[in-house]
Design an enzyme around this catalytic site. Structure first.
Site, PDB file in Angstrom:
ATOM      1  N   GLY A  85       6.576   7.773  -1.540  1.00  0.00           N
ATOM      2  CA  GLY A  85       6.369   8.971  -2.235  1.00  0.00           C
ATOM      3  C   GLY A  85       6.625  10.273  -2.126  1.00  0.00           C
ATOM      4  NE  ARG A  86       2.304  12.079   2.025  1.00  0.00           N
ATOM      5  CZ  ARG A  86       0.928  12.620   2.314  1.00  0.00           C
ATOM      6  NH1 ARG A  86       0.788  13.920   2.257  1.00  0.00           N
ATOM      7  NH2 ARG A  86       0.097  12.059   3.076  1.00  0.00           N
ATOM      8  N   GLY A 118       4.762  15.494  -3.505  1.00  0.00           N
ATOM      9  CA  GLY A 118       5.593  15.202  -2.300  1.00  0.00           C
ATOM     10  C   GLY A 118       5.492  15.908  -1.193  1.00  0.00           C
ATOM     11  CG  ASP A 249       0.352   1.047   1.376  1.00  0.00           C
ATOM     12  OD1 ASP A 249      -0.864   0.350   1.024  1.00  0.00           O
ATOM     13  OD2 ASP A 249       0.674   2.224   1.266  1.00  0.00           O
ATOM     14  CG  ASN A 250      -1.013   3.055   5.294  1.00  0.00           C
ATOM     15  OD1 ASN A 250       0.263   3.358   4.918  1.00  0.00           O
ATOM     16  ND2 ASN A 250      -1.961   3.367   4.855  1.00  0.00           N
ATOM     17  CG  ASP A 259       1.112   6.690   6.782  1.00  0.00           C
ATOM     18  OD1 ASP A 259       0.970   7.832   6.905  1.00  0.00           O
ATOM     19  OD2 ASP A 259       0.788   6.039   5.541  1.00  0.00           O
TER      20      ASP A 259
END
Length: 466
Positions: A85-86, A118, A249-250, A259
């Site tokens: 997303g960013r 973003g 998702d990490n 992240d």
């Protein structure tokens, strides 16, 4: 490279996007050590600016940035509205016989920005630089912060004083493929794409299992991922690190830590210590990181099962706890620069267990500084070093007697590391939240980066010891 490997997957896995155009770019961090690994250390300042601030394509590489598609569990609630997303995958490169991905953070909006701008705050980039630098020096399998530019923009954020400055970060990691990449395919029942993605991961990250049948590959793949992650989590625990947001998702399929948002390093041993202010239940607290990762591995196994139903995925993960404990013992010995002299396997194992038990009993009861204790006990419990420690009083606690007795049963593993100049100091290098804030303050107030530069030199001064 002739064709970037990511193109093997095809357009079902990503969206081509445009990088944001920033008003005023200024280089704040360039990681030449990481660049050297993939042969980019010779880039001129102008070339570095063009590629990692304006995102001009590297020669023979990804032609247009790719926002990868994925889903994930966020605090155990499934979210199908995720994806890059960013950030995006900007380039791929080989080094040290590995494939590396160069991905971004704060590089502009994508189809997955979910009404976000973003962007990344400069303070967020600053925190990630220091996290990756210190974790690398502590021997943790981590992504590398590759580049950071300040972008000349002002951002409004609810979790830090605003308006605040913005930055764009490039991260070098061994893989950009997350657990959530598989989860998205399972959500849509895309069995052929799951097979394609697993084949890609095996070809580039686990080639040693390529010759097995598909179903056996899936089983071995999950076990390989689990072993790598067990090792990384053990490194977090011994390093006193709290990731903060261990959503699926990490987590990536090489087991690499990446992240870094609301991370923290422990002041003193506390299994309930939580990094993220929004983790109200303590789901990802320091001591709950191993079971959190274990739960995430089961979600990966469930996704693989959609395409490969035969393997007993739950059984395949039953050894995770044992593997984590093995890695914990090994990492503890490594950080202390000790080796077990016993030749009998059972006796050696028992002595290792005693060390872990007495070490953490001391940490729990005496409450010494976490990282300082590893520093003081490097190469054993030496009276001279303990006496000049900034926490010398801690070693008079009754629980230390048993730990010292156990430490004395081990031998020094590496005499060169024992003599490293780092250990002539009285205080370890740490990165507690108060110091982070004190380093950031002059940057925020008068654009003075001198404390930051000094901290980088300190962190890198003992790299390779651990």
């Amino acid at each position: 490279m002739k064709t970037p490997p990511i193109y093997e997957l095809g357009s079902d896995f990503y969206d081509e996007v445009d990088a944001a155009v920033f008003p005023a770019l200024k280089l704040r961090y360039r990681n030449n050590q990481a660049a050297k690994v993939i042969g980019l250390e010779q880039l001129s300042d102008v070339e570095w600016f063009e590629h990692f601030a304006q995102f001009k394509t590297l020669p023979n590489n990804i032609q247009k940035p790719l926002a990868l598609r994925y889903h994930g569990h966020q605090f155990r609630h499934y979210n199908p509205d995720l994806g890059d997303g960013r950030g995006f995958l900007f380039a791929q490169a080989y080094g040290d016989n590995k494939l590396y991905d160069l991905g971004t953070k704060g590089s502009g909006q994508t189809p997955y920005s979910r009404r976000g701008d973003g962007r990344l705050t400069l303070k967020g980039a600053f925190r990630e630089i220091l996290a990756t630098e210190l974790l690398e020096s502590l021997g943790v399998n981590t992504s590398k912060t590759f580049s950071v530019f300040e972008t000349g923009e002002s951002l409004d954020r609810h979790d830090e004083p605003s308006p605040t400055r913005a930055g764009v970060l490039v991260r070098m990691s061994h893989s950009h493929i997350r657990f959530g990449t598989f989860q998205r395919l399972a959500f849509y029942n895309q069995t052929e794409n799951i097979k394609k993605l697993m084949a890609y991961c095996i070809r580039h990250y686990y080639p040693e299992i390529a010759n097995h049948e598909e179903s056996e590959q899936a089983a071995l793949f999950l076990q390989k991922v689990a072993r790598n992650i067990a090792k990384t989590v053990a490194e977090w625990i011994v390093g006193g690190f709290v990731h903060g947001v261990l959503n699926t998702d990490n987590m990536n399929i090489t087991g690499e830590s990446f992240d870094y948002g609301p991370y923290r390093f422990l002041p003193t041993y506390d299994p309930t210590f939580t990094a993220a202010y929004f983790d109200n239940s303590g789901l990802y607290a320091f001591g709950r990181q191993p079971p959190a990762v274990y739960w995430n591995l089961h979600q990966l196994g469930g996704s693989l099962k959609v395409a490969f139903p035969e393997p007993p995925y739950e059984e395949l993960l039953e050894d995770f706890g044992d593997e984590f404990n093995i890695q914990m013992r090994a990492k503890l010995l490594s950080r202390l620069n000790l080796r077990n002299p016993l030749l009998d396997e059972a006796a050696a194992g028992e002595l290792n267990e005693e060390l872990v038990m007495h070490f953490f009993q001391f940490m729990d009861e005496a409450k010494p500084l976490y990282e300082q204790t590893f520093f003081d006990l490097h190469s054993g419990a030496k009276a001279e070093r303990l006496a000049r420690s900034v926490q010398a009083q801690a070693y008079t606690h009754p629980s230390f007697a048993k730990l010292k007795e156990t430490l004395d049963c081990f031998e020094i593993a590496n005499e060169e590391n024992e003599q490293h100049p780092y250990f002539t100091r009285t205080k370890c290098c740490s990165l507690l939240i108060d110091e982070l804030e004190s380093i950031w303050a002059p940057i925020a107030e008068k654009d003075d980066w001198s404390l930051f530069e000094d901290k980088l030199k300190e962190i890198r001064s003992f790299r390779g010891v651990y």
